[in-house]
Write a protein that holds these residues in place. Structure first.
Motif, PDB file in Angstrom:
ATOM      1  N   GLU A 148       0.829  -1.206   0.000  1.00 54.00           N
ATOM      2  CA  GLU A 148       0.000   0.000   0.000  1.00 54.00           C
ATOM      3  C   GLU A 148       0.862   1.254   0.000  1.00 54.00           C
ATOM      4  O   GLU A 148       0.623   2.190  -0.775  1.00 54.00           O
ATOM      5  CB  GLU A 148      -0.908  -0.010   1.231  1.00 54.00           C
ATOM      6  CG  GLU A 148      -1.859   1.176   1.294  1.00 54.00           C
ATOM      7  CD  GLU A 148      -2.747   1.131   2.515  1.00 54.00           C
ATOM      8  OE1 GLU A 148      -3.876   1.650   2.450  1.00 54.00           O
ATOM      9  OE2 GLU A 148      -2.313   0.579   3.558  1.00 54.00           O
ATOM     10  N   VAL A 149       1.898   1.272   0.818  1.00 54.62           N
ATOM     11  CA  VAL A 149       2.738   2.461   0.930  1.00 54.62           C
ATOM     12  C   VAL A 149       3.541   2.695  -0.349  1.00 54.62           C
ATOM     13  O   VAL A 149       3.623   3.832  -0.840  1.00 54.62           O
ATOM     14  CB  VAL A 149       3.677   2.345   2.150  1.00 54.62           C
ATOM     15  CG1 VAL A 149       4.747   3.434   2.109  1.00 54.62           C
ATOM     16  CG2 VAL A 149       2.874   2.460   3.433  1.00 54.62           C
ATOM     17  N   ILE A 150       4.140   1.641  -0.903  1.00 52.54           N
ATOM     18  CA  ILE A 150       4.932   1.859  -2.120  1.00 52.54           C
ATOM     19  C   ILE A 150       4.038   2.284  -3.282  1.00 52.54           C
ATOM     20  O   ILE A 150       4.474   3.034  -4.162  1.00 52.54           O
ATOM     21  CB  ILE A 150       5.781   0.621  -2.491  1.00 52.54           C
ATOM     22  CG1 ILE A 150       4.900  -0.570  -2.877  1.00 52.54           C
ATOM     23  CG2 ILE A 150       6.731   0.262  -1.365  1.00 52.54           C
ATOM     24  CD1 ILE A 150       5.700  -1.761  -3.382  1.00 52.54           C
ATOM     25  N   GLY A 151       2.782   1.841  -3.276  1.00 50.12           N
ATOM     26  CA  GLY A 151       1.853   2.310  -4.298  1.00 50.12           C
ATOM     27  C   GLY A 151       1.550   3.794  -4.156  1.00 50.12           C
ATOM     28  O   GLY A 151       1.498   4.531  -5.153  1.00 50.12           O
ATOM     29  N   LEU A 152       1.357   4.250  -2.914  1.00 47.25           N
ATOM     30  CA  LEU A 152       1.086   5.666  -2.676  1.00 47.25           C
ATOM     31  C   LEU A 152       2.290   6.530  -3.033  1.00 47.25           C
ATOM     32  O   LEU A 152       2.147   7.612  -3.602  1.00 47.25           O
ATOM     33  CB  LEU A 152       0.715   5.872  -1.193  1.00 47.25           C
ATOM     34  CG  LEU A 152      -0.610   5.255  -0.729  1.00 47.25           C
ATOM     35  CD1 LEU A 152      -0.746   5.384   0.769  1.00 47.25           C
ATOM     36  CD2 LEU A 152      -1.788   5.923  -1.429  1.00 47.25           C
ATOM     37  N   LEU A 153       3.484   6.047  -2.711  1.00 52.96           N
ATOM     38  CA  LEU A 153       4.691   6.812  -3.018  1.00 52.96           C
ATOM     39  C   LEU A 153       4.972   6.838  -4.515  1.00 52.96           C
ATOM     40  O   LEU A 153       5.344   7.871  -5.077  1.00 52.96           O
ATOM     41  CB  LEU A 153       5.883   6.217  -2.274  1.00 52.96           C
ATOM     42  CG  LEU A 153       5.915   6.423  -0.757  1.00 52.96           C
ATOM     43  CD1 LEU A 153       6.989   5.554  -0.128  1.00 52.96           C
ATOM     44  CD2 LEU A 153       6.162   7.893  -0.421  1.00 52.96           C
ATOM     45  N   ALA A 154       4.801   5.686  -5.184  1.00 51.52           N
ATOM     46  CA  ALA A 154       5.085   5.615  -6.619  1.00 51.52           C
ATOM     47  C   ALA A 154       4.181   6.547  -7.412  1.00 51.52           C
ATOM     48  O   ALA A 154       4.583   7.053  -8.472  1.00 51.52           O
ATOM     49  CB  ALA A 154       4.930   4.179  -7.112  1.00 51.52           C
ATOM     50  N   ALA A 155       2.967   6.780  -6.914  1.00 51.75           N
ATOM     51  CA  ALA A 155       2.053   7.689  -7.605  1.00 51.75           C
ATOM     52  C   ALA A 155       2.579   9.124  -7.620  1.00 51.75           C
ATOM     53  O   ALA A 155       2.144   9.935  -8.441  1.00 51.75           O
ATOM     54  CB  ALA A 155       0.676   7.647  -6.944  1.00 51.75           C
TER      55      ALA A 155
END
Length: 276
Positions: free
Chosen positions: A86-93
């Protein structure tokens, strides 16, 4: 390790270690999680957003095993895995696209960027993925990524993952590097892996060194030019070194489909930590 302590309700000792990241980075990740929880209407998590941010950053920075982190905080390994994704998805965005990153350099008065490729090692794959991800150059399994940095070595952009057997030249053509550099009015410096990438030799946008042929050695002037280009490219290696301080990249064990998201999230974290 600072000291030993015992987790509440558990009979196993846990250890504490220092997380070498700024409070601003931890706060940024925690705020992203709070915004995500508010957006999806999630009123409860096993742990508060700030603690989840610390757990995820510890996994990324120190390559902590999920089960080890889960046992120390009284949650399951699958819960920690879900938090990490979840966190890496939010950061990658939040990672910039190539064209926007290049135009930002143009607006700041920059004239040139640095481009290079790196292999991020992965576990050996089975079946058809085995040979695709094997790099003959590095004699290891991995995924190829291109990175663009400014003249100081600050990371600007990370490409999508390509199989380890791919060439820097092929990946650059796939991402249309030359066209986007011309659109932004910038030049680039690359290593010999990008030789013959530019299709306009009369007005090159990418500068590389010269290769020696079997029966045509380099002249003294060409050798000196290669040294100058290598000297300018040194900052690019610093950018990769900053990125690979995140020890999860020592050998990526997660599914390769998440590798691009992982690298772009680490790009955002690296930019938040390091500004030259």
């Amino acid at each position: 390790m600072n000291k030993n302590s015992r987790a509440e309700g558990a009979g196993f000792p846990v250890y504490q270690s220092r997380l070498p990241l700024s409070n601003a980075t931890v706060t940024m990740v925690a705020d992203l999680l709070r915004g995500r929880m508010k957006a999806i209407g999630s009123r409860w998590r096993k742990l508060p957003a700030g603690r989840i941010a610390v757990i995820v950053l510890a996994v990324l920075r120190h390559d902590q095993r999920l089960s080890d982190m889960a046992g120390g905080y009284g949650v399951s390994a699958s819960t920690v895995r879900r938090w990490v994704l979840e966190v890496i998805g939010l950061l990658a965005a939040r990672a910039p696209r190539l064209d926007r990153a290049l135009h930002a350099i143009t607006r700041s008065g920059g004239e040139v960027v640095l481009i290079d490729g790196t292999l991020v090692r992965t576990r050996r794959r089975t079946g058809r993925q085995n040979r695709r991800n094997y790099s003959g150059k590095h004699k290891a399994h991995g995924l190829l990524f291109l990175a663009v940095t400014d003249e100081r070595g600050n990371l600007l952009w990370i490409s999508a993952a390509k199989p380890g057997r791919a060439l820097d030249l092929t990946a650059a053509r796939h991402n249309k590097i030359c066209a986007k550099l011309r659109a932004a009015g910038l030049g680039a410096i690359g290593d010999l892996g990008f030789t013959a990438l530019d299709d306009d030799p009369d007005n090159p946008v990418i500068i590389t060194g010269k290769r020696a042929a079997r029966r045509k050695p380099l002249t003294s002037a060409q050798k000196e030019a290669n040294k100058l280009i290598s000297r300018e490219r040194a900052a690019n290696e610093h950018g990769f070194a900053d990125l690979k301080n995140w020890r999860i990249l020592t050998k990526v064990r997660m599914n390769a489909t998440h590798a691009t998201t992982l690298l772009r999230s680490l790009l955002v974290l690296t930019r938040a930590e390091i500004t030259r």
